[in-house]
Design an enzyme around this catalytic site. Structure first.
Site, short mmCIF file in Angstrom:
data_model
loop_
_atom_site.label_atom_id
_atom_site.label_comp_id
_atom_site.label_asym_id
_atom_site.label_seq_id
_atom_site.Cartn_x
_atom_site.Cartn_y
_atom_site.Cartn_z
N ASN A 32 -5.75 -8.83 -14.24
CA ASN A 32 -7.09 -8.27 -14.05
C ASN A 32 -7.04 -6.64 -13.53
O ASN A 32 -8.06 -6.18 -12.76
CB ASN A 32 -8.16 -9.05 -13.05
N ASN A 35 -4.02 -4.89 -9.31
CA ASN A 35 -2.89 -4.11 -8.48
C ASN A 35 -1.83 -3.72 -9.32
O ASN A 35 -0.63 -3.83 -9.41
CB ASN A 35 -2.08 -5.31 -7.53
N SER A 124 8.48 -18.39 -3.40
CA SER A 124 8.91 -17.34 -2.71
C SER A 124 9.77 -17.79 -1.64
O SER A 124 9.56 -19.03 -1.12
CB SER A 124 7.81 -16.50 -1.95
N THR A 126 9.73 -17.39 1.26
CA THR A 126 8.64 -17.58 2.62
C THR A 126 8.20 -19.14 2.67
O THR A 126 7.91 -19.56 4.00
CB THR A 126 7.29 -16.70 2.56
N TYR A 149 -0.89 -16.23 3.19
CA TYR A 149 -0.03 -16.03 2.00
C TYR A 149 1.03 -17.01 1.71
O TYR A 149 1.10 -17.59 0.60
CB TYR A 149 0.72 -14.30 1.74
N LYS A 153 1.68 -20.10 -1.10
CA LYS A 153 2.62 -20.55 -1.99
C LYS A 153 3.04 -22.14 -1.80
O LYS A 153 3.59 -22.58 -2.73
CB LYS A 153 4.04 -19.71 -1.60
N TYR A 177 11.63 -16.75 -5.27
CA TYR A 177 12.18 -15.41 -5.30
C TYR A 177 12.72 -15.04 -3.63
O TYR A 177 12.14 -15.26 -2.93
CB TYR A 177 11.52 -14.18 -5.65
N ASN A 216 9.77 3.14 9.80
CA ASN A 216 9.74 2.39 10.98
C ASN A 216 10.86 1.14 10.85
O ASN A 216 10.64 0.55 9.89
CB ASN A 216 8.37 1.77 11.41
N GLY A 294 5.93 -12.16 12.74
CA GLY A 294 6.07 -13.24 11.66
C GLY A 294 7.31 -13.05 11.02
O GLY A 294 7.64 -13.92 10.17
P1 NAD Z 1 2.33 -7.38 -8.24
O1 NAD Z 1 0.96 -7.24 -7.38
O2 NAD Z 1 2.97 -6.27 -8.71
O3 NAD Z 1 1.96 -8.25 -9.55
C1 NAD Z 1 0.83 -9.15 -9.34
C2 NAD Z 1 -0.02 -9.07 -10.69
O4 NAD Z 1 -1.26 -10.21 -10.62
C3 NAD Z 1 -0.98 -7.71 -10.45
O5 NAD Z 1 -0.52 -6.92 -11.90
C4 NAD Z 1 -2.39 -7.89 -10.23
O6 NAD Z 1 -3.14 -7.07 -10.79
C5 NAD Z 1 -2.63 -9.39 -10.99
N1 NAD Z 1 -3.40 -10.24 -10.41
C6 NAD Z 1 -3.70 -10.66 -9.14
N2 NAD Z 1 -4.84 -11.49 -8.94
C7 NAD Z 1 -5.26 -11.65 -10.26
C8 NAD Z 1 -6.06 -12.39 -10.68
N3 NAD Z 1 -6.89 -12.99 -9.83
N4 NAD Z 1 -6.42 -12.37 -12.28
C9 NAD Z 1 -5.57 -11.70 -12.93
N5 NAD Z 1 -4.48 -11.17 -12.28
C10 NAD Z 1 -4.35 -10.89 -11.30
O7 NAD Z 1 3.13 -8.56 -7.43
P2 NAD Z 1 4.66 -8.82 -8.05
O8 NAD Z 1 5.38 -8.14 -7.00
O9 NAD Z 1 4.87 -8.55 -9.31
O10 NAD Z 1 4.71 -10.21 -7.57
C11 NAD Z 1 4.29 -11.12 -8.65
C12 NAD Z 1 4.48 -12.58 -8.09
O11 NAD Z 1 5.55 -12.96 -7.42
C13 NAD Z 1 3.18 -12.89 -7.05
O12 NAD Z 1 2.74 -14.26 -7.34
C14 NAD Z 1 3.76 -12.73 -5.63
O13 NAD Z 1 3.31 -13.64 -4.58
C15 NAD Z 1 5.36 -13.36 -5.93
N6 NAD Z 1 6.37 -12.93 -5.12
C16 NAD Z 1 6.53 -11.50 -5.21
C17 NAD Z 1 7.66 -11.10 -4.36
C18 NAD Z 1 8.01 -9.73 -3.89
O14 NAD Z 1 8.62 -9.33 -3.24
N7 NAD Z 1 7.43 -8.79 -4.78
C19 NAD Z 1 8.66 -12.03 -3.58
C20 NAD Z 1 8.08 -13.31 -3.66
C21 NAD Z 1 7.05 -13.89 -4.62
N1 UDP Z 2 11.13 -3.62 7.13
C1 UDP Z 2 11.68 -2.48 7.99
N2 UDP Z 2 10.36 -1.22 7.95
C2 UDP Z 2 9.44 -1.39 6.89
C3 UDP Z 2 9.25 -2.64 5.94
C4 UDP Z 2 10.18 -3.58 6.37
O1 UDP Z 2 11.96 -2.47 8.98
O2 UDP Z 2 8.68 -0.40 6.72
C5 UDP Z 2 12.01 -4.76 7.39
C6 UDP Z 2 11.50 -5.94 7.63
O3 UDP Z 2 11.27 -5.97 9.03
C7 UDP Z 2 12.66 -6.97 7.23
C8 UDP Z 2 13.09 -6.25 5.95
O4 UDP Z 2 12.70 -4.85 6.16
O5 UDP Z 2 13.62 -7.15 8.06
C9 UDP Z 2 12.28 -6.48 4.34
O6 UDP Z 2 11.01 -6.52 4.60
P1 UDP Z 2 10.00 -6.48 3.44
O7 UDP Z 2 8.66 -6.49 4.09
O8 UDP Z 2 10.68 -5.65 2.32
O9 UDP Z 2 10.25 -8.08 2.87
P2 UDP Z 2 9.91 -9.54 3.65
O10 UDP Z 2 11.45 -10.37 3.69
O11 UDP Z 2 9.46 -9.27 4.96
O12 UDP Z 2 9.10 -10.31 2.75
#
Ligand code: NAD
Ligand code: UDP
Length: 342
Positions: A32, A35, A124, A126, A149, A153, A177, A216, A294
């Site tokens: 959509n 982002n 994730s 998380t 968030y 998950k 991930y 920071n 957190g």
């Molecule tokens: P991103 O925001 O770059 O990609 C997500 C995409 O989904 C975006 O293009 C956005 O436009 C689209 N989107 C959001 N809501 C939508 C909806 N209702 N309908 C259709 N499209 C929609 O994020 P990313 O970093 O590519 O992450 C992808 C997935 O991986 C997410 O589910 C995120 O939670 C998960 N994830 C990401 C990370 C990270 O650090 N990037 C870590 C762990 C898990």
């Molecule tokens: N972090 C930081 N400054 C920032 C963003 C992140 O010091 O502006 C630190 C954060 O505290 C963590 C690590 O970088 O220790 C990774 O953070 P990020 O938000 O990228 O991923 P997270 O593991 O929290 O999902």
């Protein structure tokens, strides 16, 4: 194989689309654009020589999803779409539940109606909450997220486990991930969040480029070698290849599986900053700030299960991650400057 990528225009989805195209698959990107930028599709075309199919739509629109799944003869779905900012989720929990949970429910209903029962889900690290020991293994307990968030998950993983228990035809692979960073080596696609970045690497990139004055560092009193937070950073191209490797597994197995995708080692914030300074040749000034609510001290995974099930392991180094993130940032800045001039 025809693979629907919800959120396929985003950071991880776009890199996965490149890898899938290069492996001979046909990804259909469904997004959509909440982002992501429309130009991502043409950037993918510049990398692979082939424009991916892009359908603009919302995963909460079940009727549209069902139509797409049928008309595009989709074999499997990789579900990236979702909202992902931890801090924002605390302020807007209902938006996160609606987008991530309702969206996933509509997707699963549409998949069931169209008979597509192969799913890979973006989970994730998380979901593990504060780790009792490291490295984290898939058998470790989940369910202690500190924010909405993270709870989405966990709930989606559980939703998928229930679905697989109820209907043995389903296959659901939850890829947990760790910390995806870096960019495609072309510099054409990468992580370019709107506004002030929450994640470390986009923030560091902007400081190195002078777009932000300093980083920071959230906490230097953790129980880690240099006191700063330690994470398992993984190059987004390795992560994308992890999805391609998981696909044959999802097609040939049924049931629910959770699999870690990470490198299996941690780097501290200060180690990442040093690697980025070396890769970019720029200084990244830092200021120590209080711990972020957190945050945990450290996490990294045991990636052995992914190796065993998918024959996949991460290959790229922290130097590769920083070099590619910097190339993306430099090219993005050059493009923005050229647009301002014209
Ligand atoms: P991103 O925001 O770059 O990609 C997500 C995409 O989904 C975006 O293009 C956005 O436009 C689209 N989107 C959001 N809501 C939508 C909806 N209702 N309908 C259709 N499209 C929609 O994020 P990313 O970093 O590519 O992450 C992808 C997935 O991986 C997410 O589910 C995120 O939670 C998960 N994830 C990401 C990370 C990270 O650090 N990037 C870590 C762990 C898990
Ligand atoms: N972090 C930081 N400054 C920032 C963003 C992140 O010091 O502006 C630190 C954060 O505290 C963590 C690590 O970088 O220790 C990774 O953070 P990020 O938000 O990228 O991923 P997270 O593991 O929290 O999902």
């Amino acid at each position: 194989m025809r693979v629907l990528l919800t959120g396929g225009m985003g950071f991880i989805g776009s890199h996965t689309a490149v890898v899938l195209q290069e492996a001979g698959h046909e990804p259909v990107l469904f997004d959509n654009l909440s982002n992501a930028d429309r130009s991502v599709a043409s950037r993918i075309e510049r990398i692979t020589g082939r424009a991916p199919q892009f359908i603009e739509g919302d995963i909460r629109d079940g009727a549209l999803l069902e139509k797409v799944l049928r008309e595009e003869a989709v074999d499997a779905v990789i579900h990236f779409a979702g909202l992902k900012a931890v801090g924002e989720s605390v302020v807007k929990p209902l938006e996160y539940f609606d987008n991530n949970l309702t969206g996933t429910l509509r997707l699963l209903e549409a998949m069931r109606a169209s008979g597509v029962k192969r799913l890979i889900f973006s989970s994730s690290s998380t979901v593990y909450g504060p780790p009792a020991h490291l490295p984290l293994q898939e058998t470790d307990p989940t369910g202690e997220a500190t924010n909405p968030y993270g709870r989405t998950k966990i709930m989606i993983e559980e939703m998928l486990a229930d679905l697989c228990r109820a209907d043995p035809e389903w296959s659901a692979v939850c890829l947990r991930y760790f910390n995806p960073i870096g960019a495609h080596p072309s510099g054409l696609i990468g992580d370019d969040p709107n506004g002030i970045p929450n994640n470390l690497l986009p923030y560091v990139s902007r400081v190195a480029n002078g777009r932000l004055p300093f980083l920071n560092v959230y906490g230097n009193d953790y129980d880690t070698p240099d006191g700063t937070g330690v994470r398992d950073y993984i190059h987004v191209m390795d992560l994308a290849r992890g999805h391609a490797a998981a696909l044959p597994y999802a097609m040939s197995h049924t049931g629910w599986r959770a699999v870690n995708l990470g490198c299996g080692r941690g780097y501290s914030v200060l180690e990442v900053v040093a690697a980025f300074e070396k890769a970019s040749g720029r200084r990244v000034p830092v200021k120590f700030a209080p711990r972020r609510t957190g945050d945990i001290a450290a996490n990294w995974c045991d990636p052995a299960l992914a190796r065993g099930l998918f024959g996949w392991e991460a290959k790229l180094t922290i130097e590769d991650m920083c070099r590619d993130a910097w190339r993306f940032e430099s090219m993005r800045a050059a493009e923005a400057a050229a647009q301002t001039q014209s």
